[in-house]
Design a protein around this motif. Structure first.
Motif, mmCIF file in Angstrom:
data_model
loop_
_atom_site.group_PDB
_atom_site.id
_atom_site.type_symbol
_atom_site.label_atom_id
_atom_site.label_comp_id
_atom_site.label_asym_id
_atom_site.label_seq_id
_atom_site.Cartn_x
_atom_site.Cartn_y
_atom_site.Cartn_z
ATOM 1 N N HIS A 385 55.505 47.592 43.450
ATOM 2 C CA HIS A 385 55.139 46.261 43.934
ATOM 3 C C HIS A 385 53.847 46.252 44.746
ATOM 4 O O HIS A 385 53.731 45.511 45.714
ATOM 5 N N GLU A 386 52.876 47.090 44.366
ATOM 6 C CA GLU A 386 51.646 47.126 45.145
ATOM 7 C C GLU A 386 50.917 45.799 45.093
ATOM 8 O O GLU A 386 50.492 45.279 46.109
ATOM 9 N N THR A 387 50.769 45.264 43.896
ATOM 10 C CA THR A 387 50.044 44.006 43.799
ATOM 11 C C THR A 387 50.892 42.853 43.280
ATOM 12 O O THR A 387 50.612 41.706 43.546
ATOM 13 N N GLU A 388 51.959 43.183 42.524
ATOM 14 C CA GLU A 388 52.851 42.097 42.153
ATOM 15 C C GLU A 388 54.254 42.622 41.908
ATOM 16 O O GLU A 388 54.478 43.813 41.770
ATOM 17 N N PHE A 389 55.213 41.689 41.902
ATOM 18 C CA PHE A 389 56.594 42.068 41.639
ATOM 19 C C PHE A 389 56.819 42.060 40.140
ATOM 20 O O PHE A 389 56.009 41.539 39.371
#
Ligand code: SF4
Ligand code: SF4
Ligand code: FES
Lengths: 526, 375
Positions: A385-389
């Motif tokens: 989940h660094e930039t999105e789920f």
């Protein structure tokens, strides 16, 4: 875990809830101890004064089964004190308006009335976690083994989404897996709702894919869970069962019901390494190779895919499970089981699973990959989940507090909660047969607060009868202030102390995980 | 590994270097002279050093010469500064190291040190041969400084895991430091000083009465075998070569890497894997000591089937597999595909769980499969 184990040394605020980590995941706990040495603050929420609680900067002794109330109170404070990460909220989440309106009702004072933790401590915990640079949450079965297990997890997710403590080193929401390869069993598709790699069975694209791969029509519906399957067995609509490496008869709650279910089957095949209560009920018992006798793969709690290797020859005529199952499949006329080695099986798994697609047997030799590894050459994904789920935005869930399936009353006035101890593991099929371990814990005992020992007329070191509405057992009493007043604890490790005769009052409606953590009981001296 | 790549970065970034044995070598900020020397394969001897622990600087075996310093410095505690000129070996240094080794070995009465033959069984622990290897390298036998020894054996500590043979102790404090720094348990401590130094538990008690969790980390870092793996030593006399197989602990979800020790067909012990990605050398009591269940006589040895008299009786694989298959086929034929269910194991390897779900899905067009969430 959303984050790797090595990240456990990096948070500045640790929130550990429902995890007796020093006993159940000792090596992970050493990392937390290092974070503490580096100056991190730790909040521990647990009904019992576990060793982790002794190390905490703030200990929240909540009543068993009241986690949702505590977490609602914390969410209320985080919102009220303006500790919400607005940018994260706007760019990465949905459903916040409804959620924030919901939590406005639940003050820490309200939470105190349910969970028993002083409102001031709930505020303090919320402020620390809410203001954390890198806040990390750790939990285990103390959160999930309840009728509201899913609500508990969603309540934790809500805190994460409010504060943006995810997707960066030293943050995240981190369930610690109890068994060496329970993560792997899920990865491999041994769950009713998903093909290997968590591909939903109800998705037509997945159905088409597996129809082609397996050369056979697939089921369009989800399967049923183990709990329902046992119910159907008891009703005689489930007829044949294959059980691999699980002592279902004693490890599942409501033992009498389990035994009845298994004996009602027409055909029970059990593959295991030791004889036990379940093999005793089987029509066919097949001896499997144990750890150290076979090559294979485990996935650990941080999604790290690692090889295990054969060091010694199998005992007797034991064979690897994959070989045994392939032989049965061939005799049933099922195609696609022409494996020569564990490597063949694993490489097939990689070819059908999007999260393993970039892996194969040789590539995982050193164990450096965390799934997902979507293609060859991909470095793996230590932090999720660094930039999105997974499905885009993180969704807030409106969760309300519910009482446990059974609550204490005049007949059963004491809360029993169960778990594991450091030296022993599960039903002790393994540790019970390793020499020396008995030296440290020869028998099971019930932990009771010293005040209660006196008040209830028990004796420290003496035996007592513990009864629930489902049954009763005898167990030795040990006075300790690890247990809060009114709550007792024992592990489910010893077959002669059949704790699961007592438990099993209800199930989470979504996952059908049993409520093993909470059970009202009565104690009498014998 | 990371140090090497860091060092390459350091070279390109800032050009900070020292001169090591006449060659200019780069280093990164905070690196010690010992770390740099080791990276360049200099054989600087150490005893109180364990790269997972804070450097301690007690044994002084690791001394090196640095221009501008009157005396040799301990390389494990001295950080590099740009332009240092360092010699990792010289005649003076080797003489000094040999003298130190003679002193140390004289403290170590165990293992017939006195006749120049310190024989330590590798089953004692992962690092148990460090001292004996150095004794061989420096050809010392402990006769020069006969006399004082530190500690006394705790024969009375009957715990089944950790042998406390303090006659072999050289007071390097590695056990104490690993317990405090890595485990955070603080179960072992040091009493007194100098030749009277003794490693003990808090209040000088038995380990089981201390904060000890029997993780075995002290045993595995001890460079002399003074703390030893009592369980593994049961097989000291078992014939056969000691074989190591890299694998993963079968207990909890942390997934610690271990080296399984075996002699012939027998599993005899466990060493933690210092390069294990999840554990970096750490283990708990289960991973370290609960390994021998696999060769317990209770193991299921042959297939069994239920006979007409209701008893489970031994069978051949063919008989048992035929019977297993027949039951599933009959259920499918008489009651349909949804009358069959399978539960996979959360302990067995992937290949087991994958085969189970494929058996159900490809075999019976069903999703009736689950795993044991708690057993
Ligand atoms: S017992 Fe071993 S590790 Fe501990 S101080 Fe003595 S020699 Fe060093
Ligand atoms: S050694 Fe201990 S912490 Fe590590 S995997 Fe085994 S049981 Fe878990
Ligand atoms: S290794 Fe440097 S002083 Fe001991």
């Amino acid at each position: 875990m959303s984050n790797p184990l090595s990240d456990m040394e990096k948070p500045d605020v640790i929130f550990a809830i429902g995890t007796n980590m020093t006993e159940c995941h000792p090596v992970a706990a050493t990392r937390l101890k290092r974070a503490l040495r580096n100056g991190a603050k730790m909040i521990v929420a647990d009904p019992r004064r576990i060793p982790l609680a002794e190390m905490a900067d703030l200990y929240l002794p909540l009543r068993v089964g009241s986690d949702v109330a505590l977490l609602l109170g914390m969410a209320h404070v985080i919102a009220r004190e303006g500790l919400i990460d607005q940018e994260f909220l706007e760019t990465r989440t949905t459903g916040s308006e409804q959620f924030l309106a919901h939590v406005a009702e639940f003050t820490p004072e309200w939470a105190e009335s349910i969970c028993g933790v002083p409102a001031a401590d709930i505020e303090q915990a919320a402020k620390w976690y809410g203001a954390a640079e890198r806040g990390a949450i750790y939990y285990t079965l103390g959160i999930t083994e309840h009728i509201c297990g899913v609500d508990n997890v969603q309540s934790l997710c809500n805190l994460v989404l409010m504060t943006g403590n995810i997707g960066r080193p030293g943050t995240g929401i981190n369930p610690m897996r109890g068994q060496n390869n329970i993560q792997g069993a899920g990865d491999c598709g041994a769950i009713p709702a998903n093909f290997p790699g968590f591909q939903p069975v109800t998705d037509p694209a997945n159905q088409a894919k597996f129809e082609k791969l397996y050369g056979k029509k697939v089921d369009l519906e989800r399967g049923i869970t183990k709990v329902r399957a046992l119910e159907r067995a008891a009703e005689k609509t489930m007829k044949a069962m294959l059980i691999v490496g699980e002592n279902t008869a004693v490890s599942d709650p409501d033992r009498k019901h389990c035994e009845h279910a298994l004996t009602s089957l027409d055909h029970l095949v059990v593959i295991d390494i030791f004889p036990n209560e379940t093999t005793a009920l089987a029509d066919v018992v097949l001896p499997a190779t144990a750890w150290g006798e076979t090559d294979g793969v485990y996935t650990n709690t941080e999604r790290r895919v690692q090889r295990v290797r054969q060091a010694v020859p199998p005992q007797g005529e034991a064979r690897p499970e994959w070989w045994i199952i392939a032989q049965i499949a061939k005799r049933c006329g099922i195609p696609g089981f022409e494996y020569e080695s564990a490597k063949d099986v694993f490489n097939e798994l990689c070819s059908v699973s999007p999260i393993y697609r970039g892996l194969d047997w040789d590539r995982i030799d050193k164990g450096e990959y965390h799934w997902p590894v979507p293609e060859a050459g991909h470095p793996g994904t230590p932090v999720l989940h660094e930039t999105e789920f997974k499905n885009g935005r993180g969704v807030f869930t409106v969760v309300g507090y519910r009482d446990p399936a059974e609550v204490v009353d005049d007949d059963y006035p004491v809360w029993l909660t169960t778990g594991r101890r450091l030296q022993n593991y599960h039903t002790r099929t393994m540790t019970g047969r390793a020499s020396g371990i008995d030296y440290l814990q020869p028998e099971e005992f019930l932990e009771v607060h010293p005040d209660n020992v006196t008040a209830w007329g028990l004796e420290d070191g003496g035996m007592c009868r513990m009864s629930s509405s489902r049954g009763s057992i005898e167990i030795r009493v040990r006075a300790t202030d690890k247990s809060p007043r009114g709550t007792v604890f024992c592990s489910f490790g010893f077959g002669d102390v059949r704790v699961n005769d007592l438990t099993g009052s209800g199930y989470d409606p979504v996952t059908e995980t049993a409520e093993l953590k909470v059970c009202p009981v009565r104690l009498e001296r014998v | 590994m990371t140090q090497t790549s860091d060092a390459i970065e350091a070279r390109t970034a800032s050009q900070t270097t020292i001169v090591l044995d006449g060659t200019e070598v780069p280093f990164c900020d905070g690196e010690t002279l010992y770390e740099i020397s080791r990276r360049h394969r200099k054989e600087v001897p150490t005893l109180c050093y364990d790269d997972r622990l804070d450097a301690f600087g007690a044994c002084r075996l690791c001394v090196v010469e640095v221009d501008g310093f009157r005396n040799p410095v301990a390389s494990c505690t001295t950080k590099a500064t740009p332009g240092m000129v360092v010699r990792s070996t010289s005649e003076t240094l080797e003489r000094h190291r040999k003298t130190l080794m003679e002193l140390v070995v004289s403290e170590n009465t165990g293992g017939s040190a006195r006749n120049g033959n310190i024989d330590v069984d590798p089953l004692r622990g992962l690092k148990s041969q460090e001292l004996s290897n150095l004794a061989t390298r420096y050809e010392v036998d402990g006769t020069r400084f006969a006399g004082a020894t530190s500690g006394k054996s705790r024969q009375d500590d009957g715990n089944p895991f950790i042998l406390r043979d303090y006659d072999k102790c050289i007071s390097c404090y590695r056990c104490v430091r690993v317990c405090a720094e890595r485990e955070g348990d603080y179960a072992i401590s040091v009493m007194n000083r100098g030749f009277h130094t003794q490693i003990t538990t808090e209040f000088d008690s038995k380990l089981e009465d201390s904060a000890c969790t029997f993780c075995g980390q002290c045993v595995q870092t001890c460079p002399t075998g003074a703390l030893a793996d009592r369980k593994a030593l049961r097989d000291a006399e078992t014939p056969g070569e000691l074989k190591k197989t890299r694998t993963v602990c079968p207990y909890c979800g942390v997934g610690c890497s271990v080296d399984m020790l075996s002699k012939g067909d027998k599993i005899v012990g466990i060493h933690p894997a210092m390069d294990g990605p999840a554990n970096q050398g750490a283990l708990c009591i289960k991973g370290q000591y609960a390994f021998d269940f696999i060769q317990h006589p209770d193991r299921l040895q042959t297939p069994m089937i239920r006979a007409s008299n209701g008893q489970l009786v031994p069978a051949t694989w063919d008989e048992a597999l035929d019977r297993a298959a027949a039951g599933f086929l009959a259920a499918n034929r008489d009651h349909g595909r949804h009358s069959i269910y399978a539960i996979a194991s959360g302990r067995a390897p992937h290949e087991s769980a994958y085969s189970v779900q494929k058996f159900i899905r490809a075999g019976f067009a069903s999703n009736h499969v689950d795993n044991c969430s708690r057993a």
